[in-house]
Design a protein around this motif. Structure first.
Motif, mmCIF file in Angstrom:
data_model
loop_
_atom_site.group_PDB
_atom_site.id
_atom_site.type_symbol
_atom_site.label_atom_id
_atom_site.label_comp_id
_atom_site.label_asym_id
_atom_site.label_seq_id
_atom_site.Cartn_x
_atom_site.Cartn_y
_atom_site.Cartn_z
ATOM 1 N N ARG B 231 55.153 3.169 -34.198
ATOM 2 C CA ARG B 231 56.582 3.499 -34.262
ATOM 3 C C ARG B 231 57.235 3.360 -32.893
ATOM 4 O O ARG B 231 58.338 2.830 -32.762
ATOM 5 C CB ARG B 231 56.754 4.925 -34.766
ATOM 6 N N ASN B 232 56.516 3.876 -31.859
ATOM 7 C CA ASN B 232 57.074 3.808 -30.504
ATOM 8 C C ASN B 232 56.524 2.620 -29.719
ATOM 9 O O ASN B 232 56.808 2.496 -28.521
ATOM 10 C CB ASN B 232 56.746 5.106 -29.756
ATOM 11 N N SER B 233 55.720 1.766 -30.411
ATOM 12 C CA SER B 233 55.118 0.587 -29.754
ATOM 13 C C SER B 233 54.335 0.997 -28.511
ATOM 14 O O SER B 233 54.530 0.446 -27.417
ATOM 15 C CB SER B 233 56.199 -0.439 -29.388
ATOM 16 N N MET B 234 53.459 1.973 -28.670
ATOM 17 C CA MET B 234 52.651 2.423 -27.541
ATOM 18 C C MET B 234 51.190 2.492 -27.969
ATOM 19 O O MET B 234 50.889 2.593 -29.166
ATOM 20 C CB MET B 234 53.108 3.802 -27.051
ATOM 21 N N ALA B 235 50.283 2.412 -26.979
ATOM 22 C CA ALA B 235 48.846 2.494 -27.240
ATOM 23 C C ALA B 235 48.155 3.035 -25.992
ATOM 24 O O ALA B 235 48.714 2.975 -24.878
ATOM 25 C CB ALA B 235 48.285 1.135 -27.607
ATOM 26 N N SER B 236 46.967 3.610 -26.206
ATOM 27 C CA SER B 236 46.208 4.136 -25.062
ATOM 28 C C SER B 236 44.892 3.379 -24.929
ATOM 29 O O SER B 236 44.344 2.896 -25.921
ATOM 30 C CB SER B 236 45.944 5.628 -25.253
ATOM 31 N N VAL B 237 44.397 3.274 -23.691
ATOM 32 C CA VAL B 237 43.174 2.539 -23.383
ATOM 33 C C VAL B 237 42.143 3.536 -22.845
ATOM 34 O O VAL B 237 42.507 4.554 -22.226
ATOM 35 C CB VAL B 237 43.456 1.431 -22.355
ATOM 36 N N SER B 238 40.853 3.240 -23.066
ATOM 37 C CA SER B 238 39.793 4.207 -22.763
ATOM 38 C C SER B 238 39.422 4.280 -21.278
ATOM 39 O O SER B 238 38.486 4.978 -20.929
ATOM 40 C CB SER B 238 38.546 3.846 -23.581
ATOM 41 N N ILE B 260 45.759 -10.228 -29.776
ATOM 42 C CA ILE B 260 46.525 -9.277 -30.592
ATOM 43 C C ILE B 260 47.862 -8.988 -29.931
ATOM 44 O O ILE B 260 48.912 -9.236 -30.525
ATOM 45 C CB ILE B 260 45.737 -7.961 -30.792
ATOM 46 N N CYS B 261 47.823 -8.481 -28.679
ATOM 47 C CA CYS B 261 49.059 -8.163 -27.972
ATOM 48 C C CYS B 261 48.717 -7.832 -26.516
ATOM 49 O O CYS B 261 47.554 -7.915 -26.111
ATOM 50 C CB CYS B 261 49.785 -6.977 -28.617
ATOM 51 N N ASP B 262 49.759 -7.461 -25.734
ATOM 52 C CA ASP B 262 49.566 -6.995 -24.359
ATOM 53 C C ASP B 262 49.970 -5.545 -24.273
ATOM 54 O O ASP B 262 50.817 -5.074 -25.055
ATOM 55 C CB ASP B 262 50.426 -7.819 -23.397
ATOM 56 N N ILE B 263 49.350 -4.814 -23.312
ATOM 57 C CA ILE B 263 49.751 -3.419 -23.055
ATOM 58 C C ILE B 263 50.136 -3.325 -21.573
ATOM 59 O O ILE B 263 49.319 -3.622 -20.691
ATOM 60 C CB ILE B 263 48.613 -2.431 -23.371
ATOM 61 N N GLY B 275 50.210 2.751 -22.373
ATOM 62 C CA GLY B 275 51.108 1.655 -22.064
ATOM 63 C C GLY B 275 51.959 1.253 -23.253
ATOM 64 O O GLY B 275 51.798 1.750 -24.366
ATOM 65 N N ILE B 276 52.903 0.332 -22.984
ATOM 66 C CA ILE B 276 53.822 -0.172 -24.024
ATOM 67 C C ILE B 276 53.279 -1.497 -24.562
ATOM 68 O O ILE B 276 52.793 -2.330 -23.802
ATOM 69 C CB ILE B 276 55.228 -0.392 -23.430
ATOM 70 N N LEU B 277 53.407 -1.675 -25.898
ATOM 71 C CA LEU B 277 52.921 -2.905 -26.524
ATOM 72 C C LEU B 277 53.918 -4.041 -26.262
ATOM 73 O O LEU B 277 55.138 -3.860 -26.386
ATOM 74 C CB LEU B 277 52.759 -2.710 -28.035
ATOM 75 N N GLU B 278 53.402 -5.205 -25.923
ATOM 76 C CA GLU B 278 54.244 -6.384 -25.698
ATOM 77 C C GLU B 278 53.589 -7.600 -26.358
ATOM 78 O O GLU B 278 52.379 -7.622 -26.562
ATOM 79 C CB GLU B 278 54.381 -6.656 -24.196
ATOM 80 N N LEU B 279 54.444 -8.601 -26.639
ATOM 81 C CA LEU B 279 53.971 -9.871 -27.239
ATOM 82 C C LEU B 279 53.047 -9.618 -28.449
ATOM 83 O O LEU B 279 51.944 -10.136 -28.537
ATOM 84 C CB LEU B 279 53.225 -10.724 -26.210
ATOM 85 N N ILE B 280 53.543 -8.794 -29.353
ATOM 86 C CA ILE B 280 52.707 -8.393 -30.502
ATOM 87 C C ILE B 280 52.545 -9.568 -31.460
ATOM 88 O O ILE B 280 53.519 -10.084 -31.986
ATOM 89 C CB ILE B 280 53.344 -7.201 -31.234
ATOM 90 N N GLN B 281 51.309 -10.028 -31.652
ATOM 91 C CA GLN B 281 50.990 -11.062 -32.641
ATOM 92 C C GLN B 281 50.472 -10.420 -33.919
ATOM 93 O O GLN B 281 50.740 -10.892 -35.019
ATOM 94 C CB GLN B 281 49.908 -12.017 -32.093
ATOM 95 N N GLN B 282 49.661 -9.356 -33.758
ATOM 96 C CA GLN B 282 49.170 -8.575 -34.886
ATOM 97 C C GLN B 282 49.223 -7.110 -34.471
ATOM 98 O O GLN B 282 49.334 -6.810 -33.272
ATOM 99 C CB GLN B 282 47.728 -8.955 -35.240
ATOM 100 N N ASN B 283 49.132 -6.227 -35.437
ATOM 101 C CA ASN B 283 49.129 -4.804 -35.102
ATOM 102 C C ASN B 283 47.772 -4.429 -34.511
ATOM 103 O O ASN B 283 46.723 -4.705 -35.095
ATOM 104 C CB ASN B 283 49.389 -3.962 -36.355
ATOM 105 N N PRO B 284 47.751 -3.819 -33.324
ATOM 106 C CA PRO B 284 46.476 -3.413 -32.720
ATOM 107 C C PRO B 284 45.849 -2.255 -33.495
ATOM 108 O O PRO B 284 46.558 -1.476 -34.139
ATOM 109 C CB PRO B 284 46.869 -2.982 -31.305
#
Lengths: 52, 296
Positions: B231-238, B260-263, B275-284
């Motif tokens: 919804r907010n186009s955000m994701a977290s990395v480990s 898939i995309c960039d963060i 981070g914010i999702l960018e250049l989304i090709q598929q949903n991560p």
């Protein structure tokens, strides 16, 4: 018997031939009429006297 | 012959002629009643025969009329049933028509929404193309910088090679001087220092050194996607600051061989970064690979 008739040898001789001819014409016309009527009846009805 | 007799003969003759003439005229002009009777009788017979034929024809016609009446009655009854079925079909078709008109209305509204969505997507595409142009400009700029850096690096490598050849030459001169010094010291009973072979050592050692230098890919950071908020186009990395992650870094998210995309990292914790999702090709998804370099 007419007074003008003469009997000569058993035969009767007419006193006037004109009146004899006139009577003959009358008789002939009557006979001709009867003949005409009979022929006409025969050809129209097939009989002369009886009723068809 | 008397005169009276003569007169009577003449009168008799005239009257007989007159009467005979009348009779002949009458008989000649009289009608043939037998012929008339026969004609009338024939006419009556013909009329009777005609009447019989006509009555027979009337009977036949009446029978025919009865038959045709029966046929017409049966056809009328069949047509009535057909009319009933057609009325039922008409009602069904009217209900279908109403349903189809409702469908048409719904499809019209859907089409309208689709056009609106299409316009929005077109606008988004325009914006994305604008961003792509900006990114391409940035890429060209970076490529120029990279070319410049590469040329500088080559120049420096050439300088290093000249310096190394100078170093080798100096080392050889040194070894030669040591040999000379050894030869000079032998008469005095001193053991000369052991000469070291400089030239053979030069190539492999340098190659080893160059091989041991870490490749660009080897120093890349690797992690996994731990959470996704579409919804907010955000994701977290480990991985976080303990692993060297900094704010502003960009991770490429991949799944097997698919991009898939960039963060773009905006917040860094010690063990995690967001981070914010960018250049989304598929949903991560959780578990996708996150890396600063692409390793296809």
């Amino acid at each position: 018997m007419s007074p003008e008739s003469q009997i000569r040898g058993g035969k009767v001789i007419a006193g006037n031939n004109i009146y004899t001819g006139i009577i003959g014409i009358a008789l002939f016309s009557v006979l001709a009429t009867l003949t005409f009527v009979a022929v006409k009846c025969y050809f129209q009805y097939g009989t002369i006297f009886s009723v068809p | 012959m008397s005169t009276l007799t003569k007169i009577l003969i003449v009168l008799l003759t005239v009257s007989s002629l007159f009467l005979c003439g009348i009779v002949v005229t009458y008989v000649a002009n009289a009608d043939d009643y037998k012929q008339k009777y026969d004609d009338q009788r024939d006419d009556i017979r013909a009329s009777k025969d005609k009447a019989k034929k006509l009555t027979k024809q009337i009977k036949e016609k009446s029978e025919e009329m009865d038959r045709s009446k029966k046929k017409l009655n049966s056809s009328v009854s069949s047509l009535k049933t057909e009319v009933r079925t057609l009325k039922g079909k008409i009602q069904d078709l009217e209900s279908e028509k109403a349903a189809l008109s409702e469908k048409v209305n719904s499809w019209a509204s859907i089409t309208k929404d689709f056009y609106e969505t299409n316009d929005k997507q077109g606008q988004l595409l325009k914006n994305t193309l604008g961003e792509l142009d900006v990114l391409q400009a940035k890429q060209i700029k970076q490529k120029k910088e990279l070319d410049e850096t590469t040329s500088i690096l080559r120049e420096r490598m050439a300088i290093i090679e000249t310096l190394e050849s100078e170093n080798d030459r100096l080392l050889e001169e040194r070894s030669e001087l040591q040999n000379r010094l050894g030869k000079g010291l032998l008469p005095f009973g001193k053991e000369p220092a052991r000469a070291t072979a400089v030239t053979p050592r030069r190539g492999p050692s340098r190659r080893t050194a160059t091989r041991e230098a870490p490749a660009t890919r080897d120093i890349a950071l690797h992690g996994l996607v731990t959470a996704v908020d579409l919804r907010n186009s955000m994701a977290s990395v480990s991985i976080g600051s303990a692993d060297g992650v900094k704010s502003g870094m960009k991770f490429h998210i991949t799944r097997r061989d698919d991009f898939i995309c960039d963060i773009l990292i905006i917040d860094v914790d010690s063990e995690e970064s967001v981070g914010i999702l960018e250049l989304i090709q598929q949903n991560p998804r959780i578990g996708d690979n996150a890396s600063t370099n692409l390793n296809f």
